[in-house]
Scaffold this motif. Structure first.
Motif, short mmCIF file in Angstrom:
data_model
loop_
_atom_site.label_atom_id
_atom_site.label_comp_id
_atom_site.label_asym_id
_atom_site.label_seq_id
_atom_site.Cartn_x
_atom_site.Cartn_y
_atom_site.Cartn_z
N MET A 1 -81.90 -1.54 10.39
CA MET A 1 -81.78 -0.62 11.53
C MET A 1 -80.32 -0.27 11.75
SD MET A 1 -83.09 -1.14 15.49
CE MET A 1 -84.66 -1.82 14.93
N LEU A 2 -80.08 0.97 12.16
CA LEU A 2 -78.73 1.44 12.45
C LEU A 2 -78.34 1.12 13.88
CD1 LEU A 2 -76.19 3.24 11.84
CD2 LEU A 2 -77.58 5.19 12.60
N HIS A 3 -77.11 0.64 14.07
CA HIS A 3 -76.55 0.49 15.40
C HIS A 3 -75.50 1.57 15.60
CE1 HIS A 3 -73.17 -1.25 17.94
NE2 HIS A 3 -74.14 -0.99 18.80
N ILE A 4 -75.57 2.25 16.74
CA ILE A 4 -74.57 3.27 17.07
C ILE A 4 -73.76 2.81 18.27
CG2 ILE A 4 -74.20 5.62 17.91
CD1 ILE A 4 -76.44 6.58 16.22
N GLU A 5 -72.44 2.80 18.09
CA GLU A 5 -71.53 2.51 19.20
C GLU A 5 -71.35 3.76 20.03
OE1 GLU A 5 -67.86 0.93 17.84
OE2 GLU A 5 -68.74 -0.94 17.09
N VAL A 6 -71.40 3.61 21.35
CA VAL A 6 -71.32 4.77 22.25
C VAL A 6 -70.16 4.59 23.21
CG1 VAL A 6 -73.78 5.29 22.07
CG2 VAL A 6 -72.98 3.71 23.83
N PRO A 7 -69.66 5.68 23.80
CA PRO A 7 -68.57 5.57 24.78
C PRO A 7 -69.00 4.73 25.98
CG PRO A 7 -68.90 7.84 24.10
CD PRO A 7 -70.06 7.08 23.57
N THR A 8 -68.06 4.04 26.58
CA THR A 8 -68.33 3.26 27.79
C THR A 8 -67.93 4.08 29.02
OG1 THR A 8 -66.14 2.24 27.70
CG2 THR A 8 -67.94 1.09 26.58
N GLY A 9 -68.43 3.64 30.18
CA GLY A 9 -68.02 4.25 31.44
C GLY A 9 -68.69 5.56 31.78
N ARG A 10 -69.77 5.92 31.08
CA ARG A 10 -70.50 7.16 31.39
C ARG A 10 -71.59 6.90 32.43
NH1 ARG A 10 -69.36 11.80 28.28
NH2 ARG A 10 -67.68 11.28 26.83
N ARG A 11 -72.09 8.00 33.04
CA ARG A 11 -73.23 7.88 33.95
C ARG A 11 -74.46 7.44 33.18
NH1 ARG A 11 -71.25 13.32 36.70
NH2 ARG A 11 -71.48 14.02 34.55
N LEU A 12 -75.38 6.78 33.89
CA LEU A 12 -76.60 6.31 33.23
C LEU A 12 -77.33 7.45 32.54
CD1 LEU A 12 -79.07 3.68 34.58
CD2 LEU A 12 -79.93 5.77 33.57
N VAL A 13 -77.38 8.61 33.17
CA VAL A 13 -78.14 9.71 32.58
C VAL A 13 -77.47 10.27 31.32
CG1 VAL A 13 -79.43 10.40 34.62
CG2 VAL A 13 -77.12 11.28 34.29
N TRP A 14 -76.17 10.01 31.14
CA TRP A 14 -75.53 10.41 29.88
C TRP A 14 -76.18 9.66 28.72
CZ3 TRP A 14 -73.07 8.56 25.61
CH2 TRP A 14 -72.37 9.49 24.83
N TYR A 15 -76.46 8.40 28.95
CA TYR A 15 -77.07 7.59 27.89
C TYR A 15 -78.52 8.01 27.64
CZ TYR A 15 -72.85 4.89 28.57
OH TYR A 15 -71.53 4.52 28.68
N LEU A 16 -79.21 8.48 28.68
CA LEU A 16 -80.55 9.02 28.47
C LEU A 16 -80.48 10.32 27.65
CD1 LEU A 16 -82.27 8.45 31.93
CD2 LEU A 16 -82.07 6.91 29.97
N ALA A 17 -79.47 11.14 27.93
CA ALA A 17 -79.26 12.34 27.13
C ALA A 17 -78.94 11.97 25.69
CB ALA A 17 -78.13 13.18 27.73
#
Length: 236
Positions: A1-17
């Motif tokens: 499985m692939l793991h993707i690193e994402v930016p920190t400090g965003r709104r919760l809905v950014w991660y849903l997007a």
């Protein structure tokens, strides 16, 4: 499985997007973890006032958003590890149950007596430590879940418990089970922090890692706007 690193400090809905974007563009199973500042997120079909103590959240700077999947109301803060599984497999229930089996198995390997429940939660010694929901798209399946590591339950109880007057006016609130933090169990001493818990899951489930590109981040920024529409948040 692939793991993707994402930016920190965003709104919760950014991660849903982000989940939406990955479900449309990534053609392999992908796992992401993230943490947010205090936020209440409620289901697509819920009446916000019947699930959220709106006055308390506004007074205490707790963000309130609606998600596009169903399910109940969730409070997240820096002690709640958020998990996303995105799969190109459109057989959503198969993906969902596989995810629950995998996460509960990783927790058992770490020393927790974790089992999945018939309500798609993960339980430890009769207490809910993880709630999960599934969201089907034509291009794949999104599973998102919580892992209660060191959540402030005093705030949680106030943020998602509306007044009696609002309940009688707008309907009934979701059934809430007894909950516990992983940090309450002796097995957590071997993990130590929420970041270490995230790393443990990633190491157990994933074989490689990459970061989001700047171009991907810009597209996700655009998708996020659909969650920020006041009409969507209000359920209209």
């Amino acid at each position: 499985m692939l793991h993707i690193e994402v930016p920190t400090g965003r709104r919760l809905v950014w991660y849903l997007a982000m989940e939406e974007y990955l479900a449309k563009h990534v053609k392999e199973e992908t796992f992401v973890t993230w943490v947010v500042s205090p936020t209440v997120i409620f289901g697509r079909h819920q009446v916000m006032e019947a699930e959220v103590n709106v006055d308390f959240c506004r007074a205490n700077g707790i963000a309130m958003y609606r998600r596009k999947s169903g399910g109940g109301c969730v409070y997240a803060d820096g002690g709640n590890l958020m998990m996303s599984l995105i799969s190109p497999n459109t057989h959503s229930e198969v993906v969902f149950q596989s995810f629950l089996d995998s996460v509960s198995g990783v927790l058992r390997d770490a020393g927790f007596a974790a089992v999945k429940s018939e309500h798609n939660d993960i339980m430890v010694e009769g207490y809910k430590v993880s709630g999960n929901a599934c969201y089907a798209l034509p291009t794949g399946t999104i599973v998102h879940g919580t892992l209660l590591v060191n959540v402030d339950f005093a705030v949680l109880q106030q943020a998602i418990t509306p007044s009696v007057e609002k309940l009688s006016k707008h309907g009934v609130q979701s059934v809430r089970q007894r909950v516990a933090n992983l940090s309450q169990y002796a097995a957590f001493d071997r993990i130590g922090t929420i970041n270490a818990c995230s790393a443990h899951l990633i190491n157990a489930l994933c074989t490689r890692t990459r970061e989001l590109s700047q171009e991907e981040i810009e597209v996700i920024d655009q998708i996020e706007q659909s969650y920020l529409d006041p009409q969507f948040i209000a359920g209209k």
